[in-house]
Scaffold this motif. Structure first.
Motif, PDB file in Angstrom:
ATOM      1  N   THR B  23       1.653 -40.612 -42.845  1.00 43.94           N
ATOM      2  CA  THR B  23       1.854 -39.001 -42.082  1.00 43.94           C
ATOM      3  C   THR B  23       1.925 -39.456 -40.762  1.00 43.94           C
ATOM      4  O   THR B  23       1.124 -40.344 -40.035  1.00 43.94           O
ATOM      5  N   ARG B  24       2.793 -38.627 -40.005  1.00 49.59           N
ATOM      6  CA  ARG B  24       2.867 -39.030 -38.579  1.00 49.59           C
ATOM      7  C   ARG B  24       2.262 -37.782 -37.836  1.00 49.59           C
ATOM      8  O   ARG B  24       2.541 -36.639 -38.474  1.00 49.59           O
ATOM      9  N   PHE B  25       1.565 -38.125 -36.992  1.00 43.87           N
ATOM     10  CA  PHE B  25       0.799 -36.786 -36.476  1.00 43.87           C
ATOM     11  C   PHE B  25       1.145 -37.098 -34.854  1.00 43.87           C
ATOM     12  O   PHE B  25       0.807 -38.317 -34.210  1.00 43.87           O
ATOM     13  N   GLY B  26       1.279 -35.983 -34.198  1.00 44.46           N
ATOM     14  CA  GLY B  26       1.243 -35.973 -32.730  1.00 44.46           C
ATOM     15  C   GLY B  26       1.538 -34.599 -32.324  1.00 44.46           C
ATOM     16  O   GLY B  26       1.196 -33.465 -32.996  1.00 44.46           O
ATOM     17  N   PHE B  27       1.629 -34.348 -30.855  1.00 45.65           N
ATOM     18  CA  PHE B  27       1.773 -33.227 -30.349  1.00 45.65           C
ATOM     19  C   PHE B  27       3.340 -32.780 -29.742  1.00 45.65           C
ATOM     20  O   PHE B  27       3.909 -33.754 -29.562  1.00 45.65           O
ATOM     21  N   THR B  28       3.706 -31.601 -29.801  1.00 46.69           N
ATOM     22  CA  THR B  28       5.048 -31.185 -28.940  1.00 46.69           C
ATOM     23  C   THR B  28       5.141 -31.875 -27.822  1.00 46.69           C
ATOM     24  O   THR B  28       3.958 -31.833 -27.268  1.00 46.69           O
ATOM     25  N   ILE B 336      10.488 -32.148 -30.656  1.00 44.41           N
ATOM     26  CA  ILE B 336      11.430 -31.556 -29.843  1.00 44.41           C
ATOM     27  C   ILE B 336      11.721 -29.860 -29.985  1.00 44.41           C
ATOM     28  O   ILE B 336      11.311 -29.240 -29.185  1.00 44.41           O
ATOM     29  N   TYR B 337      12.034 -29.737 -31.444  1.00 45.99           N
ATOM     30  CA  TYR B 337      12.153 -28.350 -31.740  1.00 45.99           C
ATOM     31  C   TYR B 337      10.700 -27.402 -31.559  1.00 45.99           C
ATOM     32  O   TYR B 337      10.934 -26.403 -31.121  1.00 45.99           O
ATOM     33  N   GLY B 338       9.556 -28.238 -31.842  1.00 49.57           N
ATOM     34  CA  GLY B 338       8.344 -27.483 -31.718  1.00 49.57           C
ATOM     35  C   GLY B 338       7.985 -27.149 -30.050  1.00 49.57           C
ATOM     36  O   GLY B 338       7.112 -26.208 -29.922  1.00 49.57           O
ATOM     37  N   ALA B 339       8.733 -27.919 -29.188  1.00 49.65           N
ATOM     38  CA  ALA B 339       8.208 -27.555 -27.835  1.00 49.65           C
ATOM     39  C   ALA B 339       9.360 -26.474 -27.346  1.00 49.65           C
ATOM     40  O   ALA B 339       9.257 -26.377 -25.994  1.00 49.65           O
ATOM     41  N   THR B 340      10.003 -26.073 -28.035  1.00 52.03           N
ATOM     42  CA  THR B 340      10.870 -24.903 -27.468  1.00 52.03           C
ATOM     43  C   THR B 340      10.385 -23.583 -27.961  1.00 52.03           C
ATOM     44  O   THR B 340       9.604 -23.371 -28.837  1.00 52.03           O
ATOM     45  N   GLU B 341      11.118 -22.517 -27.423  1.00 53.03           N
ATOM     46  CA  GLU B 341      11.058 -21.210 -27.810  1.00 53.03           C
ATOM     47  C   GLU B 341      11.215 -20.945 -29.356  1.00 53.03           C
ATOM     48  O   GLU B 341      10.783 -19.896 -29.911  1.00 53.03           O
ATOM     49  N   PHE B 342      11.718 -21.992 -30.098  1.00 49.66           N
ATOM     50  CA  PHE B 342      12.073 -21.857 -31.204  1.00 49.66           C
ATOM     51  C   PHE B 342      10.677 -21.780 -32.160  1.00 49.66           C
ATOM     52  O   PHE B 342      10.649 -21.167 -33.143  1.00 49.66           O
ATOM     53  N   LEU B 343       9.809 -22.337 -31.715  1.00 44.46           N
ATOM     54  CA  LEU B 343       8.426 -22.079 -32.187  1.00 44.46           C
ATOM     55  C   LEU B 343       8.005 -20.681 -32.374  1.00 44.46           C
ATOM     56  O   LEU B 343       7.334 -20.149 -33.317  1.00 44.46           O
ATOM     57  N   SER B 344       7.964 -19.763 -31.239  1.00 40.72           N
ATOM     58  CA  SER B 344       7.796 -18.589 -31.343  1.00 40.72           C
ATOM     59  C   SER B 344       8.737 -17.692 -31.903  1.00 40.72           C
ATOM     60  O   SER B 344       8.392 -16.712 -32.703  1.00 40.72           O
ATOM     61  N   MET B 345       9.981 -18.074 -32.102  1.00 42.67           N
ATOM     62  CA  MET B 345      10.831 -17.410 -32.890  1.00 42.67           C
ATOM     63  C   MET B 345      11.049 -17.528 -34.328  1.00 42.67           C
ATOM     64  O   MET B 345      11.052 -16.360 -35.052  1.00 42.67           O
ATOM     65  N   LYS B 346      10.825 -18.904 -34.788  1.00 40.16           N
ATOM     66  CA  LYS B 346      10.843 -18.991 -36.110  1.00 40.16           C
ATOM     67  C   LYS B 346       9.721 -19.321 -36.882  1.00 40.16           C
ATOM     68  O   LYS B 346       9.811 -19.545 -38.244  1.00 40.16           O
ATOM     69  N   ALA B 347       8.579 -19.411 -36.386  1.00 40.31           N
ATOM     70  CA  ALA B 347       7.445 -19.764 -37.256  1.00 40.31           C
ATOM     71  C   ALA B 347       6.976 -18.725 -37.972  1.00 40.31           C
ATOM     72  O   ALA B 347       7.147 -17.552 -37.759  1.00 40.31           O
ATOM     73  N   ILE B 348       6.372 -18.979 -39.170  1.00 44.59           N
ATOM     74  CA  ILE B 348       5.964 -17.964 -40.186  1.00 44.59           C
ATOM     75  C   ILE B 348       4.535 -17.812 -39.618  1.00 44.59           C
ATOM     76  O   ILE B 348       3.710 -18.585 -39.824  1.00 44.59           O
ATOM     77  N   SER B 349       4.544 -16.557 -39.563  1.00 43.99           N
ATOM     78  CA  SER B 349       3.115 -16.124 -39.052  1.00 43.99           C
ATOM     79  C   SER B 349       2.199 -15.865 -40.060  1.00 43.99           C
ATOM     80  O   SER B 349       2.406 -15.685 -41.467  1.00 43.99           O
ATOM     81  N   LYS B 350       0.735 -16.028 -39.638  1.00 45.35           N
ATOM     82  CA  LYS B 350      -0.208 -15.804 -40.820  1.00 45.35           C
ATOM     83  C   LYS B 350      -0.117 -14.280 -41.387  1.00 45.35           C
ATOM     84  O   LYS B 350      -0.233 -14.264 -42.520  1.00 45.35           O
ATOM     85  N   ASP B 351       0.158 -13.475 -40.589  1.00 49.74           N
ATOM     86  CA  ASP B 351       0.005 -11.875 -40.957  1.00 49.74           C
ATOM     87  C   ASP B 351       1.441 -11.914 -42.236  1.00 49.74           C
ATOM     88  O   ASP B 351       1.014 -11.605 -43.372  1.00 49.74           O
ATOM     89  N   PHE B 352       2.325 -12.488 -41.832  1.00 50.36           N
ATOM     90  CA  PHE B 352       3.536 -12.584 -42.722  1.00 50.36           C
ATOM     91  C   PHE B 352       2.927 -13.219 -44.169  1.00 50.36           C
ATOM     92  O   PHE B 352       3.123 -12.851 -45.238  1.00 50.36           O
ATOM     93  N   TYR B 353       2.351 -14.647 -43.691  1.00 48.25           N
ATOM     94  CA  TYR B 353       1.961 -15.248 -45.256  1.00 48.25           C
ATOM     95  C   TYR B 353       0.815 -14.450 -45.868  1.00 48.25           C
ATOM     96  O   TYR B 353       0.947 -14.310 -47.140  1.00 48.25           O
ATOM     97  N   LEU B 354      -0.104 -13.751 -45.282  1.00 47.76           N
ATOM     98  CA  LEU B 354      -1.046 -12.964 -45.945  1.00 47.76           C
ATOM     99  C   LEU B 354      -0.536 -11.901 -46.800  1.00 47.76           C
ATOM    100  O   LEU B 354      -1.204 -11.383 -47.844  1.00 47.76           O
ATOM    101  N   ARG B 355       0.434 -11.368 -46.226  1.00 49.80           N
ATOM    102  CA  ARG B 355       1.110 -10.131 -47.048  1.00 49.80           C
ATOM    103  C   ARG B 355       2.172 -10.853 -47.978  1.00 49.80           C
ATOM    104  O   ARG B 355       1.825 -10.389 -49.268  1.00 49.80           O
ATOM    105  N   GLU B 356       2.871 -11.767 -47.911  1.00 51.77           N
ATOM    106  CA  GLU B 356       3.758 -12.319 -48.734  1.00 51.77           C
ATOM    107  C   GLU B 356       3.065 -13.338 -49.720  1.00 51.77           C
ATOM    108  O   GLU B 356       3.608 -13.461 -50.810  1.00 51.77           O
TER     109      GLU B 356
END
Ligand code: ATP
Ligand code: MG
Ligand code: ZN
Ligand code: ZN
Ligand code: ZN
Ligand code: ZN
Lengths: 507, 376
Positions: B23-28, B336-356
Motif C-alpha cells: 500500500t502506497r500512502f502519501g499526500f497530494t 498529481i490529479y488529486g492536487a488539481t481542481e479535479f478533486l473538487s470536480m470529480k470526487a464522489i461526495s458523502k451526500d451522494f454516497y449516502l443517498r445512492e
C-alpha cells in the motif's frame, strides 16, 4: 499481568456488537452506552517524538513531514541512531589550551551501521544537519503538476460556464447510448479530447526511447556480494530513492507519534482525551468502562463434561463509589439481533424519507423490510431517538455459546469501592443478606459468585466451551448537567462471555 | 509560525494505492509516497499477519480495511480522516466488492467528505505529461495491460495474467527446495528478499542453454544465503537466472507477458498501434527487477515474427523512463490529479454516497466492453 496480556477469558459485548475485554472498552456517560475503539471516532490530538519526547505543534509537524528534526533512525535496521563524537584533536596542536575541535557522526548500536559507511562527512554539530537526498526529478514533476493544475482549473471554469447554460447533468448510472465523451465523464477525465491543446503553458510530453537499461554483463561472472545489496524492506523505507546497494542508505528522520482523542459518534462527546504533555500518561477525560462497569474475573470451574453440570466461580468487583445491585439474566442473543435489525431499519427509513423528499416517488418501491417487520412503520417514527445519519451500525454478536448457565433466582449487592478498606481487615463487616446458593464469599466491594454451568451434550473432548449471560447493574449517573433529563440511577445491561476451557471427557 | 500557514492541515489530502502486496500512502502535491507498507493487518484472533487480498467475505474485508486505514491515518498520515477528501488509485480490474467495501469503510467508518477514485493505468501517464501509452502493470497478483489513447483507457483491449510477485515467489520456492533438500515452507517475505537481492531476468540469448542444461552453460556464481540465524540456503546461479523465466513461459493458451502486450495492441484500431508500441509504460514493482526491461524488449521483438503478430506491422518498441520509481508510478499520478481542481470536480461526495449507497460504476466491464467497441 496475564489479565492484560493473556488469553481473553472474559469478554464484554460493546453496543456495536464486538466482544472485547473490559479494559479495552469505554463508557459514554452521556449516552450511558458502552463504546469501543471500533465504534468511536478517533481524532489526532497532539504530536510528539517518541525518542526525544519533544512536543511538536501541528503546523510544524506537517512542515517537517511528520518527522522529528533531531532524531534519526538507522536505514539498515530501523532502530534509533545515536550521535557519536569523533574528536579531531586540538585545532592548534602547539597551544595546549585551544579547544578540541569536535565533530559528530551517527551510529547504530544494533547493526553497527554508521553514517561514515555511506560516505556522509562528520558534522560539526551534534544535532547536525544530516544531508538529505533530493529527488532528481523534482523540477520536471513540478512543471507537470503546474500544467495539470492549470488545465483542470480551466476545465472547472468551463464546466461552470456550461452549467449555467445547460443546467442539466448526465447521470452516472445512465448507461444507454454511451458515447466516448460520456464515457470520459464517467471515468472521470476531462471532456475535451485534446485537453493539451488548451493548456495555458506548453510542456513537452516525455519521449520514449528504444534503448532500455541493460542487464550488467558482469552479473554472470562476478560473485554476488550479498551484504552490499539492500533488502526489500530497506528499499521501501526510502520510497523516493529505493537504493539497491547499502552504500546509498541515508539516515531517516524519526516518524512522529500522536496522542489520540476518542469521541462518541452518537452524542459527539469525548470519552477519552489525553493530556497535551507527551511525557504525561494522564488524561483530561478518560471514560474507561473499567471505571463504571463491574468487572468480572474468572476464578475457577470444575472439570467440564459434555451434558453435565459444573460449578463456575467468578468474582465481581464494583469499581464505582456507589452501591450497585447485580442481576444475572439470560444472554438473549435474539434481542441483540433485533436491535441490530432495528438500527438497519432506521437507516432504511432515513433513506426512504430522503428519497421521498427528492420526489423520486415513482421509481421507489418500499423496501420490503419496512412492510414485513411486524412493527408498523408509524411506530418506528415515534421511536426516533434520532441518531446522526453517519454512524457505525451495530452488528450481530458473532460468538456462539455452547454451554447453558442456570440463571440464579436472586440478585446480589456490590458495596461501593472504598480505598481505605483495602488496608483494613477489621472494618470488613457488612450487613448484607446474601443468598448462600449464589454468593460464596465477599469482601469490601467484591463478591465471589457460584453459577451452575452445563456444556451442551453433543460436545466432544477438547472442544472449547463458551458460555455467557447478561449482567444488569445499577448505574449511578453523576454528571450534573445530565441528571435533569435522565434518571439518577438506572439499570444498565451488558452481555458477558466466558471461555471456560475444554471438555475433559464424558465421565 | 506564519511560515507554516500555507501548509495548513486543511489542504492535506491523502492519496492511497492499496495493492495486493503493498500500500502506497502519501499526500497530494508530494512527488513520492511517504510510506510503502505491506497491505497486511494483524488478525485479532490469531495474532498473525494477514494480507488484505486474502479476505474471505465482505465483512472480513471491511474489518481488515478498517484496521489498515486506521494505521495509515493514525500511524503515518497523522491527520483525522473525518471531513477530508481522499484520493484512491485503483486498478480498472478492481473487484466491485473491494471498491464498494472500501468506500463503505471510508464514508461510514471514517466519515471522509469525498473520495476521488482514479484508474491506475490512466493516471500512471500523468507524470509523463502524456495522454497516450500502453500501460503494463506487473505487480504482485497479476500483470495487467491496458492501452490508453488520448486520455481514454481502451478497456476492451485489456489483458491480464496471473504473472507477478506471487507467482514468482512460488516458483522460486520450488526451485529452492529442489536444490536444498529438507528445506520447505520458507516464509514468503524471506523468498521475496532472495528474489530482490539475488535473482534477475536473464537475456534471451542464454535461455536455450539455461533450459536445455547444455554443457556449455556457465551459470552465474552461486550465493550462500543466511537463513534462520546459523543456517544457510544455497541459491545456485541457475536458480538466480531461472526464477523470472515463468514470465515468458507460455501457458496452455500460448499466453505470456510478451503476448499479452501484443494482444492488447492487436485489439485497438490500426492507426493507434504503432503509436502505442512506441509508448510503452512499465509500472509495478516487478518491472524494477534487474534486466526486466531489456528482456521484455527482446521478447516483444521475437514475438513479432510470430504469424499472429505479423499483421501488427510494428517494427520498433519504445519505452518511457518514468520520473519516479515504477512501483509508485500510479500513486504519483493520483497525487498529481488529486492536487488539481479535479478533486473538487470529480470526487464522489458523502451526500451522494449516502443517498445512492454505492459508488458510480465507471468500471462495469461488461457494459463498457460493448459500448466502447461500438463507439470506437
Ligand atoms: N524496489 C523493488 N525492487 C524489486 N522488486 C520490487 C521492488 N518493489 C516491489 N517489488 C516487487 O514487486 C511486487 C509488488 O509490486 P507492486 O507493489 O506493484 O504490487 P501491488 O500493487 O501491491 O500488487 P497488484 O498490483 O498485483 O495488486 C512484489 O512482488 C515485490 O517483490
Ligand atoms: Mg498495483
Ligand atoms: Zn464498539
Ligand atoms: Zn526526536
Ligand atoms: Zn541499525
Ligand atoms: Zn455518547
Amino acid at each position: 499481568m496475564s489479565y492484560i496480556t493473556g488469553p481473553e477469558i472474559v469478554k464484554y459485548a460493546c453496543t456495536c456488537g464486538l466482544l472485547k475485554p473490559l479494559p479495552e472498552l469505554y463508557f459514554c456517560r452521556h449516552c450511558s452506552q458502552i463504546r469501543c475503539s471500533f465504534c468511536l471516532c478517533h481524532a489526532v490530538d497532539s504530536f510528539f517524538c517518541g525518542k526525544c519526547s519533544e512536543n511538536i505543534p501541528s503546523a510544524e509537524a506537517r512542515h517537517k513531514k511528520n518527522r522529528c528534526a533531531n532524531c534519526v533512525i538507522c536505514p539498515s535496521c530501523q532502530q534509533e541512531l545515536s550521535t557519536r563524537v569523533a574528536s579531531k584533536g586540538p585545532i592548534n596542536p602547539d597551544d595546549a589550551k585551544s579547544a578540541v575541535k569536535k565533530s559528530y557522526y551517527l551510529s547504530c548500536h544494533f547493526c553497527h551501521w554508521t553514517s561514515r559507511d555511506v560516505g556522509i562527512p562528520d558534522q560539526p554539530s551534534a544535532t547536525g544537519c544530516w544531508p538529505e537526498r533530493e529527488n532528481v526529478h523534482i523540477n520536471r514533476l513540478q512543471e507537470v503538476l503546474d500544467v495539470y493544475q492549470d488545465i483542470m482549473l480551466s476545465q472547472q471554469q468551463q464546466k461552470e460556464n456550461s452549467k449555467k447554460k445547460r443546467g442539466k447533468f448526465v447521470s452516472y448510472t445512465d448507461r444507454t447510448g454511451v458515447t466516448a465523451s460520456a464515457l470520459r465523464r464517467r471515468i472521470g477525465i476531462p471532456d475535451i479530447p485534446h485537453a493539451k491543446i488548451k493548456k495555458p503553458k506548453p510542456l513537452d510530453p516525455a519521449i520514449a526511447k528504444s534503448e532500455v537499461e541493460e542487464l550488467p554483463e558482469d552479473i554472470f561472472t562476478e560473485p554476488l556480494k550479498l551484504m552490499e545489496i539492500t533488502t526489500i524492506d530497506q528499499r521501501l523505507m526510502q520510497p523516493e530513492s529505493q537504493p539497491l546497494t547499502v552504500d546509498k542508505l541515508f539516515p531517516i528522520h524519526k516518524q512522529l507519534t500522536i496522542k489520540r482523542s476518542l469521541r462518541c459518534r452518537t452524542c459527539e462527546h469525548n470519552v477519552c482525551k489525553p493530556e497535551y504533555n507527551p511525557t504525561s500518561v494522564k488524561f483530561k477525560i478518560q471514560l474507561f468502562a473499567y471505571y463504571y462497569i463491574p468487572e468480572i474475573r474468572f476464578v475457577t470451574v470444575e472439570p467440564l463434561r459434555a451434558g453435565q453440570t459444573s460449578e463456575l466461580i467468578i468474582k465481581f468487583t464494583n469499581p464505582t463509589q456507589h452501591q450497585t445491585t447485580i442481576t444475572i439474566f439470560d444472554l438473549d442473543l435474539e434481542e441483540q439481533e433485533k436491535y441490530v435489525e432495528e438500527q438497519k431499519l432506521f437507516d432504511i427509513i432515513d433513506n426512504f424519507e430522503q428519497a421521498m423528499s427528492l420526489e423520486e416517488k415513482q421509481q421507489l418501491s418500499l423496501p420490503s423490510l419496512v412492510m414485513s417487520s411486524g412493527s408498523q412503520p408509524s411506530s418506528m417514527y415515534s421511536l426516533q431517538s434520532r441518531q446522526p445519519s453517519v454512524i457505525v451500525k451495530p452488528r450481530k454478536i458473532n460468538q456462539a455459546v455452547n454451554c447453558n448457565v442456570a440463571i440464579p433466582e436472586s440478585t446480589f449487592i456490590l458495596p461501593p469501592r472504598d480505598d481505605a478498606a483495602e488496608y483494613d481487615d477489621s472494618s470488613d463487616v457488612h450487613n448484607i443478606e446474601d443468598d448462600p446458593k449464589l454468593v460464596k464469599w465477599r469482601k469490601s466491594n467484591k463478591a465471589f459468585i457460584k453459577l451452575a454451568v452445563t456444556p451442551a451434550a453433543d460436545l466432544k473432548i477438547d472442544d472449547e466451551v463458551v458460555c455467557g449471560f447478561t449482567m444488569q447493574h445499577i448505574y449511578t449517573n453523576v454528571i450534573p448537567a445530565i441528571v435533569e433529563n435522565m434518571p439518577h440511577k438506572y439499570d444498565h445491561k451488558v452481555r458477558v462471555f466466558f471461555r471456560l476451557g475444554k471438555i475433559v471427557g464424558s465421565e | 509560525m506564519s511560515t507554516y500557514q500555507s501548509l495548513s492541515s486543511e489542504k492535506l489530502t491523502v492519496v492511497l494505492d492499496i495493492g495486493s502486496a503493498f500500500t502506497r500512502f502519501g499526500f497530494t502535491t508530494d512527488f513520492a509516497p511517504r510510506y510503502i507498507i505491506r497491505s497486511e493487518v494483524r488478525c485479532k484472533k490469531t495474532n498473525k499477519l494477514r494480507k488484505i487480498c486474502d479476505y474471505d467475505s465482505a465483512d472480513d474485508l471491511y474489518d481488515m480495511l478498517v484496521e489498515l486505514i486506521h494505521i495509515i491515518y493514525f500511524k503515518y498520515a497523522l491527520i483525522s480522516p473525518k471531513d477530508r477528501p481522499i484520493v484512491i488509485v485503483e486498478s480498472l480490474l478492481c473487484p466491485t466488492l473491494f471498491r464498494e467495501t472500501l468506500a463503505k469503510v471510508l464514508f461510514l467508518q471514517y466519515e471522509v467528505s469525498s473520495i476521488l477514485v482514479l484508474p491506475s493505468h490512466l493516471v500512471a501517464l500523468a507524470s509523463l505529461a502524456n495522454d497516450t501509452g500502453l500501460v503494463v502493470d506487473v505487480g504482485y497478483k497479476e500483470a495487467v495491460v491496458i492501452p490508453v489513447c488520448h486520455g481514454l483507457p481502451i478497456l476492451q483491449a485489456w489483458q491480464a495474467l496471473p504473472l507477478g510477485g506471487e507467482h514468482i515467489h512460488s516458483h522460486l520456492k520450488s526451485l529452492l527446495s529442489s536444490s536444498n533438500t529438507g528445506i520447505q515452507n520458507l516464509p514468503e517475505n524471506f523468498l521475496e528478499d532472495i528474489k530482490v537481492r539475488c535473482c534477475f531476468v536473464t537475456k534471451s540469448s542464454r535461455v536455450e542453454q539455461l533450459e536445455g542444461g547444455k554443457p556449455e552453460y556457465a551459470p552465474p556464481p552461486d550465493v550462500v544465503y543466511p537463513y534462520a540465524g546459523t543456517e544457510s540456503i544455497l541459491v545456485t546461479g541457475k536458480v538466480r537466472e531461472k526464477t523470472f523465466e515463468i514470465l515468458y513461459e507460455e501457458d496452455n493458451d500460448h499466453l505470456c507477458l510478451s503476448t499479452m502486450i501484443l494482444d492488447a495492441i492487436l485489439k485497438v484500431n490500426m492507426d493507434l498501434r504503432q503509436k502505442l508500441a512506441e509508448n510503452l509504460v512499465l509500472i509495478g514493482g516487478t518491472v524494477m527487477t534487474l534486466g526486466f526491461k531489456a528482456r521484455l524488449k527482446e521478447e516483444l521483438q521475437k514475438q513479432l515474427n510470430n504469424d499472429r503478430y505479423k499483421v501488427l506491422n510494428i517494427h520498433e518498441f519504445k519505452f518511457h523512463t518514468l520520473p519516479c520509481k515504477e512501483n509508485y508510478a500510479a500513486w504519483l499520478g493520483g497525487a498529481i490529479y488529486g492536487a488539481t481542481e479535479f478533486l473538487s470536480m470529480k470526487a464522489i461526495s458523502k451526500d451522494f454516497y449516502l443517498r445512492e449507497k454505492h459508488l458510480p460504476d465507471w468500471i462495469n466491464l461488461k457494459d463498457i466492453n460493448n459500448t466502447v467497441s461500438r463507439t470506437l
